[in-house]
Every structure is written in C-alpha cells, then in structure tokens.
Design an enzyme around this catalytic site. Structure first.
Site, mmCIF file in Angstrom:
data_model
loop_
_atom_site.group_PDB
_atom_site.id
_atom_site.type_symbol
_atom_site.label_atom_id
_atom_site.label_comp_id
_atom_site.label_asym_id
_atom_site.label_seq_id
_atom_site.Cartn_x
_atom_site.Cartn_y
_atom_site.Cartn_z
ATOM 1 N N ARG A 53 0.853 -1.198 0.000
ATOM 2 C CA ARG A 53 0.000 0.000 0.000
ATOM 3 C C ARG A 53 0.891 1.250 0.000
ATOM 4 O O ARG A 53 2.037 1.213 0.441
ATOM 5 C CB ARG A 53 -0.919 0.026 1.220
ATOM 6 C CG ARG A 53 -0.181 -0.007 2.580
ATOM 7 C CD ARG A 53 -0.225 1.325 3.281
ATOM 8 N NE ARG A 53 0.537 1.383 4.512
ATOM 9 C CZ ARG A 53 1.800 1.762 4.575
ATOM 10 N NH1 ARG A 53 2.467 2.059 3.487
ATOM 11 N NH2 ARG A 53 2.423 1.846 5.729
ATOM 12 N N GLU A 149 9.422 0.463 2.601
ATOM 13 C CA GLU A 149 9.550 -0.373 3.795
ATOM 14 C C GLU A 149 9.030 -1.773 3.495
ATOM 15 O O GLU A 149 7.926 -1.933 2.977
ATOM 16 C CB GLU A 149 8.744 0.208 4.970
ATOM 17 C CG GLU A 149 9.030 -0.584 6.242
ATOM 18 C CD GLU A 149 7.980 -0.425 7.335
ATOM 19 O OE1 GLU A 149 8.343 0.006 8.428
ATOM 20 O OE2 GLU A 149 6.800 -0.745 7.079
ATOM 21 N N ASN A 158 2.049 -12.690 11.853
ATOM 22 C CA ASN A 158 1.069 -11.813 11.222
ATOM 23 C C ASN A 158 -0.304 -11.936 11.891
ATOM 24 O O ASN A 158 -1.013 -10.950 12.055
ATOM 25 C CB ASN A 158 0.970 -12.144 9.730
ATOM 26 C CG ASN A 158 0.222 -11.095 8.970
ATOM 27 O OD1 ASN A 158 0.496 -9.903 9.125
ATOM 28 N ND2 ASN A 158 -0.748 -11.497 8.172
ATOM 29 N N HIS A 165 -3.129 -4.930 16.144
ATOM 30 C CA HIS A 165 -3.418 -3.684 15.427
ATOM 31 C C HIS A 165 -4.902 -3.350 15.573
ATOM 32 O O HIS A 165 -5.272 -2.214 15.865
ATOM 33 C CB HIS A 165 -3.026 -3.868 13.958
ATOM 34 C CG HIS A 165 -3.108 -2.617 13.153
ATOM 35 N ND1 HIS A 165 -4.222 -2.289 12.424
ATOM 36 C CD2 HIS A 165 -2.235 -1.606 12.963
ATOM 37 C CE1 HIS A 165 -4.025 -1.126 11.820
ATOM 38 N NE2 HIS A 165 -2.816 -0.694 12.129
#
Ligand code: 0O2
Length: 214
Positions: A53, A149, A158, A165
């Site tokens: 993204r 990044e 993950n 998150h």
C-alpha cells in the site's frame, strides 16, 4: 486562483506518489520473481502472501502529528520511511532470513536500515523484520533513491500483529489494557510455535539440498 506555492506543492506531491508507486512495484516484481524461481528450483513455496500500500494522506498526517513533526512535504520525505510499504508473509521462521538474503544479492536495491523485531521483539510482543530499501527510480531529472519499507514475518507473527493492530485501533473495547497484556503473553506462544514448525520443516526439507539445475 490557487496560490503558486500550493500548486507547486500539489505537483510535487503527484510526482512523489508516482515515484513511491514505481519503487514499490519494482520491489514487488523482484519478490514475485524470487518466489516463482524458488518454487521451480526447490519445489517449495517461500512466500505465502504479500500486501502492499501507499500510505494514505490521513495516515501520513496522523503519523507526522504522533511524531510531533511539521506537516510539510519535506518532513514526510525525511522522516517517514514507510510511505510505500510491503508486507511479506512467509510460512516458516527460517524463510524470513532466506528472503532477506536473496534480496541482499540484488545490486540495484540497497538495504538502508534493518529493524529486527524478531530477535528483539517490541515490549508489547510485536515481531517482524523491517527493512528500509533504497530503490532507484530514474526520473526525468536523473536517478532518485526512493524508500520502500518491507516487513517480513511469518503467518503466526502476522496473526498476532493483525489482532494487536485491531485492538489498538478499535474504540470502546472493554478491558483494552488487560487484553493488550494478554496479547503480550501470547507473543511467547507465537515464538515457540514458529520455532517448532521450523524444526519440522527442516526435517522435511534438507536445508542443504541443491537447487534443481537450469
Ligand atoms: P500502519 O497503519 O500499519 O501504517 P521510526 O521512524 O522508524 O522510529 P516507525 O515508522 O513507527 O518509526 O517504525 P517501525 O517501528 O518500523 O513501525 C512501522 C510499522 O510497523 C507500523 O506502521 C506498523 O505497520 C508496524 N508496527 C510497528 N510496531 C507495531 C506494533 O507494535 N504492532 C503492530 N500491529 N504493528 C506494528 P504505522 O505507520 O505505525 O502503522
């Protein structure tokens, strides 16, 4: 009419988003190639999935504010290293290093910075390997090094990071602090699971096996 400084800022912004997009695409293409060749030569899927993204303007402003930086383009270019971001998910712990090593052999991209939150997890338990890559983009004015990044982590890491998150961004969660502490404890289980799954993988696939000849 809009003041000339504003028009110039808009033009600059457009040019820079284009550079970030092109740099990110270059890294994605390299990762795609690595993944496909690795599978052909070792019969083994190195990369589980990837997401990418360009950071949204709202998120850029939010990060500048969090870091007490001025809301200027210059502050973005000099202080934010994840405007273009790729998250690469591998299955096994040792695959993180394999991808890192394969990328390090690519002469046209440079690893500018490494943050190893796998060997040194964050206090909340977050684990991931972050690489800031310098990618050459050949603009009309000549070559420019653009930062991308790359976060590399296992499926298990993950899984943990996505829930953590979500917990941080969700409002009105009862006992948020207690849940955060509980997640920090669970990070240890993620480390153990990753190590044990890697042991199984090493026994299934000889790590010293030669690749198929081309
Ligand atoms: P988003 O919404 O994912 O984009 P630095 O300037 O290098 O000191 P920075 O950029 O915060 O600071 O660096 P760092 O530590 O490499 O973190 C960059 C990104 O890693 C974050 O981007 C997150 O995507 C991820 N990350 C870092 N720490 C955590 C964590 O504790 N939990 C989770 N779930 N993800 C983390 P953003 O911009 O913060 O967020």
């Amino acid at each position: 009419p809009a003041p000339p400084e504003l028009l110039q800022a808009v033009d600059q912004l457009k040019a820079y988003s284009l550079r970030y997009e092109v740099a990110m695409k270059l890294v994605l293409d390299k990762l795609d190639y690595i993944s496909r060749e690795y599978e052909l030569r070792y019969g083994y899927a190195l990369i589980d999935s990837k997401q990418s993204r360009i950071k949204s303007p709202e998120s850029i402003v939010g990060k500048l504010k969090r870091k007490h930086l001025p809301l200027t383009l210059n502050a973005v270019f000099t202080n934010l290293h994840d405007v273009a971001g790729i998250r690469l998910i591998v299955r096994f712990l040792s695959d993180v290093k394999t991808v890192e090593d394969l990328l390090a052999t690519q002469a046209d991209i440079k690893v500018l910075k490494v943050k190893d939150y796998i060997h040194h997890p964050k206090p909340n338990g977050y684990q991931s390997l972050h690489l800031i890559l310098g990618v050459p983009v050949y603009t009309v004015d000549g070559p420019n090094i653009i930062e991308v990044e790359l976060q590399i982590r296992t499926i298990a890491m993950n899984f943990w990071a996505s829930l953590e998150h979500e917990l941080n961004y969700k409002k009105n969660v009862p006992d948020q602090a207690a849940l955060q502490r509980s997640l920090t404890k669970k990070a240890q289980l993620i480390t153990e699971l990753d190590q044990e799954m890697d042991d199984i993988k090493q026994r299934m696939y000889d790590p010293n096996r030669p690749p198929k000849k081309l």
